[in-house]
Design a protein around this motif. Structure first.
Motif, mmCIF file in Angstrom:
data_model
loop_
_atom_site.group_PDB
_atom_site.id
_atom_site.type_symbol
_atom_site.label_atom_id
_atom_site.label_comp_id
_atom_site.label_asym_id
_atom_site.label_seq_id
_atom_site.Cartn_x
_atom_site.Cartn_y
_atom_site.Cartn_z
ATOM 1 N N ALA A 62 0.835 -1.202 0.000
ATOM 2 C CA ALA A 62 0.000 0.000 0.000
ATOM 3 C C ALA A 62 0.870 1.253 0.000
ATOM 4 C CB ALA A 62 -0.919 -0.003 1.222
ATOM 5 N N LYS A 63 2.028 1.168 0.653
ATOM 6 C CA LYS A 63 2.976 2.277 0.680
ATOM 7 C C LYS A 63 4.187 1.878 -0.149
ATOM 8 C CE LYS A 63 5.121 5.524 3.878
ATOM 9 N NZ LYS A 63 5.422 5.812 5.294
ATOM 10 N N GLU A 64 4.382 2.513 -1.283
ATOM 11 C CA GLU A 64 5.450 2.146 -2.217
ATOM 12 C C GLU A 64 6.814 2.241 -1.554
ATOM 13 O OE1 GLU A 64 6.704 3.158 -6.824
ATOM 14 O OE2 GLU A 64 5.936 4.753 -5.544
ATOM 15 N N GLY A 65 7.614 1.200 -1.789
ATOM 16 C CA GLY A 65 8.965 1.184 -1.253
ATOM 17 C C GLY A 65 9.067 0.740 0.187
ATOM 18 N N ASN A 66 7.937 0.470 0.826
ATOM 19 C CA ASN A 66 7.947 0.074 2.239
ATOM 20 C C ASN A 66 6.903 -1.021 2.471
ATOM 21 O OD1 ASN A 66 8.598 0.064 4.938
ATOM 22 N ND2 ASN A 66 7.318 1.816 5.450
ATOM 23 N N PRO A 67 7.159 -2.255 2.000
ATOM 24 C CA PRO A 67 6.176 -3.326 2.144
ATOM 25 C C PRO A 67 5.912 -3.669 3.608
ATOM 26 C CG PRO A 67 8.270 -4.206 1.402
ATOM 27 C CD PRO A 67 8.383 -2.720 1.332
ATOM 28 N N VAL A 68 4.665 -4.017 3.908
ATOM 29 C CA VAL A 68 4.278 -4.415 5.266
ATOM 30 C C VAL A 68 4.075 -5.921 5.277
ATOM 31 C CG1 VAL A 68 2.545 -4.189 7.079
ATOM 32 C CG2 VAL A 68 3.203 -2.188 5.725
ATOM 33 N N PHE A 69 4.732 -6.599 6.205
ATOM 34 C CA PHE A 69 4.656 -8.054 6.297
ATOM 35 C C PHE A 69 3.776 -8.443 7.488
ATOM 36 C CE2 PHE A 69 8.940 -6.830 4.815
ATOM 37 C CZ PHE A 69 8.865 -7.313 3.521
ATOM 38 N N ARG A 70 2.844 -9.339 7.223
ATOM 39 C CA ARG A 70 1.982 -9.842 8.292
ATOM 40 C C ARG A 70 1.927 -11.361 8.210
ATOM 41 N NH1 ARG A 70 -1.186 -5.447 6.088
ATOM 42 N NH2 ARG A 70 -1.241 -3.670 7.530
ATOM 43 N N CYS A 71 1.943 -12.006 9.375
ATOM 44 C CA CYS A 71 1.859 -13.465 9.415
ATOM 45 C C CYS A 71 1.361 -13.886 10.788
ATOM 46 C CB CYS A 71 3.222 -14.097 9.120
ATOM 47 S SG CYS A 71 3.152 -15.890 8.940
ATOM 48 N N ARG A 76 9.773 -13.970 15.357
ATOM 49 C CA ARG A 76 10.115 -12.572 15.651
ATOM 50 C C ARG A 76 10.878 -11.931 14.503
ATOM 51 N NH1 ARG A 76 13.273 -12.892 21.126
ATOM 52 N NH2 ARG A 76 13.496 -10.658 20.754
ATOM 53 N N GLN A 77 11.046 -12.677 13.407
ATOM 54 C CA GLN A 77 11.745 -12.133 12.249
ATOM 55 C C GLN A 77 10.745 -11.524 11.272
ATOM 56 O OE1 GLN A 77 14.188 -15.156 10.463
ATOM 57 N NE2 GLN A 77 15.680 -15.134 12.110
ATOM 58 N N PHE A 78 11.074 -10.359 10.751
ATOM 59 C CA PHE A 78 10.233 -9.691 9.752
ATOM 60 C C PHE A 78 11.098 -9.301 8.560
ATOM 61 C CE2 PHE A 78 8.112 -8.970 13.797
ATOM 62 C CZ PHE A 78 6.816 -9.327 13.510
ATOM 63 N N PRO A 79 10.841 -9.833 7.366
ATOM 64 C CA PRO A 79 9.800 -10.804 7.059
ATOM 65 C C PRO A 79 10.177 -12.209 7.536
ATOM 66 C CG PRO A 79 11.111 -10.358 5.114
ATOM 67 C CD PRO A 79 11.602 -9.422 6.174
ATOM 68 N N CYS A 80 9.168 -12.980 7.924
ATOM 69 C CA CYS A 80 9.418 -14.358 8.347
ATOM 70 C C CYS A 80 9.569 -15.232 7.102
ATOM 71 C CB CYS A 80 8.273 -14.850 9.225
ATOM 72 S SG CYS A 80 6.699 -15.003 8.341
ATOM 73 N N LYS A 81 9.883 -16.493 7.313
ATOM 74 C CA LYS A 81 10.107 -17.383 6.164
ATOM 75 C C LYS A 81 8.827 -17.580 5.353
ATOM 76 C CE LYS A 81 9.442 -21.739 8.716
ATOM 77 N NZ LYS A 81 10.076 -23.025 9.118
ATOM 78 N N HIS A 82 7.653 -17.427 5.998
ATOM 79 C CA HIS A 82 6.387 -17.599 5.275
ATOM 80 C C HIS A 82 6.134 -16.414 4.338
ATOM 81 C CE1 HIS A 82 6.033 -19.594 9.307
ATOM 82 N NE2 HIS A 82 5.920 -20.634 8.494
ATOM 83 N N ASN A 83 6.458 -15.189 4.818
ATOM 84 C CA ASN A 83 6.365 -14.015 3.943
ATOM 85 C C ASN A 83 7.317 -14.150 2.761
ATOM 86 O OD1 ASN A 83 6.131 -12.056 6.912
ATOM 87 N ND2 ASN A 83 4.465 -12.413 5.491
ATOM 88 N N LEU A 84 8.532 -14.599 3.047
ATOM 89 C CA LEU A 84 9.529 -14.759 1.981
ATOM 90 C C LEU A 84 9.080 -15.835 0.996
ATOM 91 C CD1 LEU A 84 12.784 -14.605 4.142
ATOM 92 C CD2 LEU A 84 12.036 -12.895 2.488
ATOM 93 N N GLY A 85 8.577 -16.947 1.527
ATOM 94 C CA GLY A 85 8.098 -18.017 0.659
ATOM 95 C C GLY A 85 6.976 -17.552 -0.247
ATOM 96 N N LEU A 86 6.083 -16.728 0.300
ATOM 97 C CA LEU A 86 4.969 -16.178 -0.473
ATOM 98 C C LEU A 86 5.498 -15.355 -1.652
ATOM 99 C CD1 LEU A 86 1.826 -15.796 -0.510
ATOM 100 C CD2 LEU A 86 2.204 -13.712 0.839
#
Length: 479
Positions: A62-71, A76-86
């Motif tokens: 939604a904000k260009e250049g600054n992705p928001v990761f949710r899982c 405690r890692q952002f992005p987590c492995k699930h965000n990265l896998g996605l």
């Protein structure tokens, strides 16, 4: 959403282990559900986990250049492995069904948008010149503690000097380390680290002559740092309203960690900057107790060589993103510059990536310095100052790269020669790679070099980090 590439996803990961784990999820087909919004601003899905319920993950642009990761995973890692896998699934061309954004995710996006609007309204309501007020009592108390710590450091350096470098055995160095550790209570971590660097040098297994040469140089730095810090802080104690020194590296040498807000107040920011990374390295800084990721970049607008430096404390390294080589042009909306000299350290919070073009490489070539004599004069003037960076990085245009006996030299258009060698500061050799280069790239090209003073031969030497050619782009010798 900006074009999503595997290299960009790699750059978002905290470390190489996270990259591997994210890619493994895609290989194992761990995503039974892959979706994207109609406007492509968000991708979301479900990933099989260890429990009965899959983890629900999303990446929101939604904000260009600054992705928001949710899982929904407990990582405690952002992005987590699930965000990265996605994201890796998306770059791999896996089918993503167009679907409405889930209600809970839509609500979170809406709340985030409202917070952003409120921030903008608040910022707009403030006076442009408004600055944070200084708590004089707290500042005075801190400076007094710093001066007390500097007095302790000065006494310790004097004791080590009076004993003589040749008599400093393991027991003496251990005592010095314990005394340096006490400086952690006095808000002078930079001086504390400089002392640790001295004791590390003295206990190293290098030849005595090399050790003593390094130790004397470090003692000179410490003496200058202590004296200048004392004078500077005594002046601030008398005038607490005076702004912090944002012109030199002294504040950072003492141990101040500049925040972007402070740099913005000091006017040390640039807007709409395009950067291209020319070289990259990671190393361990034992005296700091940190891993350091260092990138060397060219500002495509000004031609300046600037540095990014990320510190990852040993204890918290897995929670801090491990930087890596970046091969795209990075477009930065706001670039904060730290106080410095030839190579100012920079950082940013938001950026977008694009493929580098031949025009970008031509800009890099055009910005290369053509007179070795002028560069050498500037480098010598800088390294004369004990507190200056002793290993500046410069982009040079060279006429020829030649072999001279067992080493190599660069020549400029006037015939001035610059000897090439592996600099101890870099920790990684690169000159042995030069014979592997195509002969076409050894004439009339640009080279990124890091300078170092060879004390034994009493001359300046340069280590090549990258060759830049308008035809092929960047040939990295260090990444």
């Amino acid at each position: 959403m900006e074009p999503l590439t595997e290299a960009y996803v790699d750059s978002l990961a905290l470390n190489s282990a996270a990259i591997k784990n994210g890619k493994d999820l895609v290989k194992k087909n761990s995503f039974p559900l892959l979706c994207k919004s109609e406007d492509d601003s968000v991708i979301f899905g479900e990933c099989k986990g260890s429990g009965k319920e899959p983890y629900r993950c999303s990446v929101d642009w939604a904000k260009e250049g600054n992705p928001v990761f949710r899982c929904t995973c407990p990582s405690r890692q952002f992005p987590c492995k699930h965000n990265l896998g996605l994201m890796y699934a998306f770059t791999a061309g896996k089918p993503f069904a167009t679907a409405p954004v889930p209600q809970d995710l839509a609500e979170k996006r809406e709340k985030a948008e409202k917070r952003e609007e409120k921030k903008k309204e608040t910022a707009g309501a403030e006076a442009p010149a408004a600055k944070r007020k200084t708590n004089k009592a707290a500042l005075t108390k801190k400076i007094a503690a710093q001066l007390e710590g500097i007095a302790i450091a000065e006494k310790l350096v004097l004791q080590l000097t009076q004993q003589g470098l040749g008599s400093l055995d393991k027991k003496v160095l251990q005592t010095a380390d314990e005394q340096a550790k006490q400086l952690g209570n006095y808000y002078i971590p930079g001086i504390q680290i400089a002392l640790r660097q001295l004791t590390e040098q003295l206990r190293s297994g290098n030849e005595r002559e090399t050790v003593y040469t390094q130790a004397i140089e470090q003692l000179t730095l410490l003496h200058s740092l202590i004296q200048k810090s004392k004078n500077y802080l005594e002046g601030r104690l008398q005038s607490p309203d005076a702004p912090a020194d944002a012109e030199t590296t002294l504040e950072e040498r003492i141990g101040h960690a500049w925040q972007i807000a402070e740099l913005r107040e000091q006017g040390n920011v640039l807007t709409d900057v395009n950067l291209l990374q020319l070289a990259f390295r990671s190393y361990t800084d034992a005296p700091r107790g940190e891993y350091v990721d260092e990138g060397y970049w060219v500002n495509l607008s000004t031609g300046q060589i600037q540095i990014t430096r990320t510190y990852r404390p040993f204890r918290a390294s897995k929670y801090i993103r491990e930087e890596d080589s970046i091969f795209h042009v990075v477009a930065v909306k706001e670039l904060a510059q730290y106080p410095g000299e030839m190579n100012k350290r920079v950082r940013w919070e938001e950026a977008v990536y694009r493929e580098a073009s031949s025009q970008d490489y031509k800009k890099v070539m055009a910005s290369a310095e053509r007179s070795f004599a002028e560069v050498i004069k500037r480098v010598k003037n800088q390294i004369k100052n004990p507190l200056s960076d002793k290993n500046p990085v410069v982009l040079l245009h060279f006429k020829e790269l030649l072999k001279a006996d067992t080493s190599y030299v660069l020549t400029d258009d006037q015939g001035k020669q610059l000897p090439l060698a592996d600099i101890p500061y870099v920790c990684e050799p690169t000159t042995h790679l030069l014979p592997l280069l195509n002969m076409a790239y050894l004439q009339n090209q640009a080279v990124l070099v890091v300078f170092g003073h060879n004390m034994q031969m009493n001359r300046l030497e340069a280590q090549p980090l990258s060759i830049v050619s308008a035809d092929v782009g960047i040939i990295r010798l260090l990444y």
